[in-house]
Design an enzyme around this catalytic site. Sequence first.
Site, PDB file in Angstrom:
ATOM      1  N   SER A 160      38.643  -3.933  52.213  1.00  0.00           N
ATOM      2  CA  SER A 160      37.958  -4.094  53.155  1.00  0.00           C
ATOM      3  C   SER A 160      38.535  -3.965  54.653  1.00  0.00           C
ATOM      4  O   SER A 160      38.918  -4.791  55.699  1.00  0.00           O
ATOM      5  CB  SER A 160      37.161  -5.458  53.551  1.00  0.00           C
ATOM      6  N   ARG A 175      43.917   1.638  60.132  1.00  0.00           N
ATOM      7  CA  ARG A 175      44.683   0.550  60.608  1.00  0.00           C
ATOM      8  C   ARG A 175      44.478  -0.917  59.771  1.00  0.00           C
ATOM      9  O   ARG A 175      43.212  -0.937  59.357  1.00  0.00           O
ATOM     10  CB  ARG A 175      44.616   0.461  62.082  1.00  0.00           C
ATOM     11  N   ASP A 213      33.675  -3.670  51.992  1.00  0.00           N
ATOM     12  CA  ASP A 213      32.827  -4.996  51.623  1.00  0.00           C
ATOM     13  C   ASP A 213      31.541  -4.783  52.253  1.00  0.00           C
ATOM     14  O   ASP A 213      30.338  -5.351  51.418  1.00  0.00           O
ATOM     15  CB  ASP A 213      33.404  -6.103  51.840  1.00  0.00           C
TER      16      ASP A 213
HETATM   17  C1  BGC Z   1      37.472  -4.355  58.335  1.00  0.00           C
HETATM   18  C2  BGC Z   1      36.171  -3.965  58.018  1.00  0.00           C
HETATM   19  C3  BGC Z   1      35.702  -4.896  57.228  1.00  0.00           C
HETATM   20  C4  BGC Z   1      35.261  -6.384  58.105  1.00  0.00           C
HETATM   21  C5  BGC Z   1      34.897  -7.555  57.114  1.00  0.00           C
HETATM   22  C6  BGC Z   1      37.214  -5.944  59.256  1.00  0.00           C
HETATM   23  O1  BGC Z   1      38.324  -6.397  59.794  1.00  0.00           O
HETATM   24  O2  BGC Z   1      38.093  -3.518  59.545  1.00  0.00           O
HETATM   25  O3  BGC Z   1      36.608  -3.052  56.992  1.00  0.00           O
HETATM   26  O4  BGC Z   1      34.382  -4.802  56.551  1.00  0.00           O
HETATM   27  O5  BGC Z   1      36.689  -6.789  58.561  1.00  0.00           O
HETATM   28  O6  BGC Z   1      35.583  -7.925  56.123  1.00  0.00           O
END
Ligand code: BGC
Length: 516
Positions: A160, A175, A213
């Site tokens: 995620s 990142r 996610d």
């Molecule tokens: C991430 C996402 C993720 C979200 C929720 C963010 O910091 O960059 O990829 O979907 O958090 O978990």
Amino acid sequence: MATRHTQPRRQPSRKGSMADIPKDLLQEIKRLEDLFTVDTAKLKAITSHFQDELARGLSKEGGSIPMNPTWCMGFPTGHETGTFLALDMGGTNLRVCEINLPEEKGEFDIIQSKYRMPEELKTGTADELWGYIADCLQQFIEYHHEGEKLDKLPLGFTFSYPATQDYIDHGVLQRWTKGFDIDGVEGKDVVPPFEAALEERGVPIKLTALINDTTGTLIASAYTDSEMRIGCIFGTGCNAAYMEHCGDIPKLEHMKLDPNQEIAINCEWGAFDNEHKILPRTQYDIIIDKDSPRPGQQSFEKMVAGLYLGELFRLVLLDLHEVAHVKIFEGQDVSSLKKPYSLDASFLSDIENDPFENLSETHDRFEKALGIKCTKPELELIRRLAELIGTRSARLSACGVAAICLKKNYKTCHVGADGSVFNKYPHFKARGAQALKEILDWDKGRDGKALGKGHDPVEILPAEDGSGVGAALIAALTLKRVQEGKVMGIRDPEGMLKGTKAADPKSKEVAPESKK
Ligand code: BGC
């Protein structure tokens, strides 16, 4: 475990009174209200800019919202079948699941194990990270399949973080977010080192899909609810995914995909307004950003997500103690309050949940966690501040949802949401629904009845388990595409089947004859 109710039910809320609050503290509360309140006009302006930014992210030039194509092509039918592993690399835990999708439409069975994600891992080395994850998967297989001779199990890996995916079994980490800071992973494909760690240990698993996610949430929710159009996470981080037509994605034009084919887009909307054009940032938001491992990134996320809510609250209180003329907590030892990230969103939740008129739970919580004894007026300020921070988070989050609905012209739909803030933060759902109503100018429900639960045109509902069932479904959808020869966005279609049950042409797994 059974829950016992030995006490009378708690009052859901309190009235509160600002009557005995000294004037300077009242003025301070008013200042905070002005700082943290986002009115309807501002919500609308933010939503409109959000819509432009969603489009910019899909353009060839790109924008600050990544709008990552995920190669998850379309919704499930509900008839997916097979056995899959799902791995969820969340912030605090690592979860491994085995999911069986049976013949019955929309059903699933799941077994799962959780492994603590050691805090040091988040700032350790890449080898430690992949090694730890592979060890957990190995343990899971040994525990649940001791002594069995296994076919390779297909795995949906919920990773995620923002990743550029040329294929579904590939993902270059753009990142780290959410406080992760592991060297040597950004800018690289995460799949090869992950697979190498499995290989080294001889773990019989084949990565089928690397997913976000939000995409998992969208797909898992759509599996049981055909009105689902958007998947959201309001948790440690904040983000959303939705289905876009390939024909509406200029940055994929060169691939000459069928314009009517749908593909899930992981917005990565946490990066919204990184150029600071529209969000009402306060001095406290600016400090959070400056002191984070990635300053300048995830501007929107840093104002709304669970990781930052407690920190915002702490920074305001510290400021009121040290700088502002009101000098709260005067003469007390505030050393605990000086520790960055010492308060999490559950601390704020507890304050907002305090049912007592005299805020005695909040008083005790402060004393226990921080060694600070609050006066009654200070408690009133604390409660109001928690409400302001929680409300701002819900209202700003709603702008993203509204922007996707406007972009896609969804007049009515369901939005599947997951994450600790959505599930546990008091009033988050109602505040979000109220903001959607203001932004989208609703005056009556979708059925002509009064607005409210079950009637609002766009409803944000608790999602199915995205990183478990969602990951398994996306793995199933991907294998089915391989079996059908629809291999766009799949790097290694042959390798994906090799050694798995789905390789057998007679296999009923994944794409049963009767359902083709
Ligand atoms: C991430 C996402 C993720 C979200 C929720 C963010 O910091 O960059 O990829 O979907 O958090 O978990």
